[in-house]
Design an enzyme around this catalytic site. Sequence first.
Site, PDB file in Angstrom:
ATOM      1  N   ARG A  58       0.802  -1.215   0.000  1.00 19.72           N
ATOM      2  CA  ARG A  58       0.000   0.000   0.000  1.00 19.72           C
ATOM      3  C   ARG A  58       0.840   1.272   0.000  1.00 19.72           C
ATOM      4  O   ARG A  58       0.585   2.192  -0.760  1.00 19.72           O
ATOM      5  CB  ARG A  58      -0.879   0.085   1.259  1.00 19.72           C
ATOM      6  CG  ARG A  58      -2.182  -0.601   1.173  1.00 19.72           C
ATOM      7  CD  ARG A  58      -2.589  -1.062   2.557  1.00 19.72           C
ATOM      8  NE  ARG A  58      -1.593  -2.025   3.019  1.00 19.72           N
ATOM      9  CZ  ARG A  58      -1.620  -3.313   2.694  1.00 19.72           C
ATOM     10  NH1 ARG A  58      -2.606  -3.779   2.006  1.00 19.72           N
ATOM     11  NH2 ARG A  58      -0.672  -4.138   3.091  1.00 19.72           N
ATOM     12  N   THR A  59       1.827   1.321   0.888  1.00 21.98           N
ATOM     13  CA  THR A  59       2.549   2.581   1.049  1.00 21.98           C
ATOM     14  C   THR A  59       3.309   2.902  -0.230  1.00 21.98           C
ATOM     15  O   THR A  59       3.238   4.026  -0.739  1.00 21.98           O
ATOM     16  CB  THR A  59       3.503   2.506   2.268  1.00 21.98           C
ATOM     17  OG1 THR A  59       2.742   2.048   3.387  1.00 21.98           O
ATOM     18  CG2 THR A  59       4.098   3.843   2.589  1.00 21.98           C
ATOM     19  N   LYS A  87      23.650  -5.867  -2.578  1.00 19.42           N
ATOM     20  CA  LYS A  87      25.115  -5.960  -2.676  1.00 19.42           C
ATOM     21  C   LYS A  87      25.788  -5.242  -1.514  1.00 19.42           C
ATOM     22  O   LYS A  87      27.003  -5.151  -1.454  1.00 19.42           O
ATOM     23  CB  LYS A  87      25.605  -5.300  -3.974  1.00 19.42           C
ATOM     24  CG  LYS A  87      25.093  -5.927  -5.243  1.00 19.42           C
ATOM     25  CD  LYS A  87      25.731  -5.223  -6.426  1.00 19.42           C
ATOM     26  CE  LYS A  87      25.042  -5.547  -7.721  1.00 19.42           C
ATOM     27  NZ  LYS A  87      25.425  -4.600  -8.775  1.00 19.42           N
ATOM     28  N   ARG A 109      11.556   4.105   3.182  1.00 21.69           N
ATOM     29  CA  ARG A 109      11.151   3.082   4.167  1.00 21.69           C
ATOM     30  C   ARG A 109      12.380   2.246   4.480  1.00 21.69           C
ATOM     31  O   ARG A 109      13.097   1.826   3.567  1.00 21.69           O
ATOM     32  CB  ARG A 109      10.037   2.203   3.604  1.00 21.69           C
ATOM     33  CG  ARG A 109       9.828   0.950   4.429  1.00 21.69           C
ATOM     34  CD  ARG A 109       8.624   0.168   4.020  1.00 21.69           C
ATOM     35  NE  ARG A 109       7.402   0.839   4.444  1.00 21.69           N
ATOM     36  CZ  ARG A 109       6.230   0.216   4.606  1.00 21.69           C
ATOM     37  NH1 ARG A 109       6.121  -1.070   4.367  1.00 21.69           N
ATOM     38  NH2 ARG A 109       5.169   0.881   4.987  1.00 21.69           N
ATOM     39  N   HIS A 137       5.638   5.785  11.628  1.00 20.53           N
ATOM     40  CA  HIS A 137       5.070   5.690  10.282  1.00 20.53           C
ATOM     41  C   HIS A 137       4.132   6.902  10.134  1.00 20.53           C
ATOM     42  O   HIS A 137       2.910   6.754  10.164  1.00 20.53           O
ATOM     43  CB  HIS A 137       4.323   4.369  10.147  1.00 20.53           C
ATOM     44  CG  HIS A 137       4.019   3.958   8.739  1.00 20.53           C
ATOM     45  ND1 HIS A 137       4.093   4.816   7.661  1.00 20.53           N
ATOM     46  CD2 HIS A 137       3.621   2.754   8.236  1.00 20.53           C
ATOM     47  CE1 HIS A 137       3.756   4.164   6.564  1.00 20.53           C
ATOM     48  NE2 HIS A 137       3.473   2.910   6.880  1.00 20.53           N
TER      49      HIS A 137
END
Length: 311
Positions: A58-59, A87, A109, A137
């Site tokens: 969703r975000t 990596k 995020r 959040h």
Amino acid sequence: MRDPQFLGRDVISARDFGRKQFESLLREAAELERHPQRLDGAQRGKMAALLFFEPSTRTYSSFQIATERLGMRVSGFAGPSGSSVTKGETLHDTVKMFEGYGADVFVIRHPKMGAARFASEITERPVISAGDGSREHPTQAMLDLLAISKAFPRIDGLKVGMLGDLRYGRTSSSLAYALSNFDVEMTFIAPDALQMRPEVAHFLKSRGVTPRKESSLQKVIGELDVLYVTRIQKERIPDPTEFEKVKGMYEVNLETIRGAKPTLKVMHPLPRVDELATELDETDHAHYFTQAAGGLPLRMVLMNMVLGGAS
Ligand code: NCD
């Protein structure tokens, strides 16, 4: 008119915003829902870097659609696989690189607490946190407020219960910070091992807010206007045996909300696992899909305000 309250600002913690700012966001988002095309193309020519070091459905997609609707170019990655993060590339280098590519705003995020703040110290561009470890959040809290404001004539006076993994979940702490700007009675419902972290209670106390703590939903269900259910954050619980102890400890279903007010709204940031039964979906209590849908207008107006667009 430019809105100086958000212009150029980082959005890292729900603690950094006051009632006026939340109200102005809610007004703008409601206005956008009435006239869905009004911000289309408002930020044409700009670019957003969406850097998601953790999975998201969703975000990520609502930020992506929001920025595209504003007419912006979107770059970055939707999760660590498929990027050089696998990596070992650092957050620092990733941010620097996208700055070099001309990003006007970052949406980040990250599984580590403090990552969004760290990024905001590396770049001059605004950084919007899309989830920061188990602490914050902020844009979820904003869309949660929007959902609450849609269901009730006023936020003041409501009784809001938060249920589930309040310790490792970041949505409930950000929502608690945001709600502390309103005259809301909060109840934190969780077994001891998953109760809200002390730093949240400290902050709320500094605002004169003392939430009630409960371990049983049954005790309080009849009083609540909003029940905010959260998932056990399996991936963040440090000890797997701790997870085994708490998993399956609560489930909200038709039986557990018997005795609730007919106007009770059940919310959930999603994804749900087994803490919220699908049998609730068809009832008037279910508010979680409306809640999730509000993420798009909310993130569109927020991004537009941060970038200094007309409001
Ligand atoms: C939440 C998150 O990522 O913190 N999801 C979301 O953004 N809607 C909740 C969760 O993962 O449980």
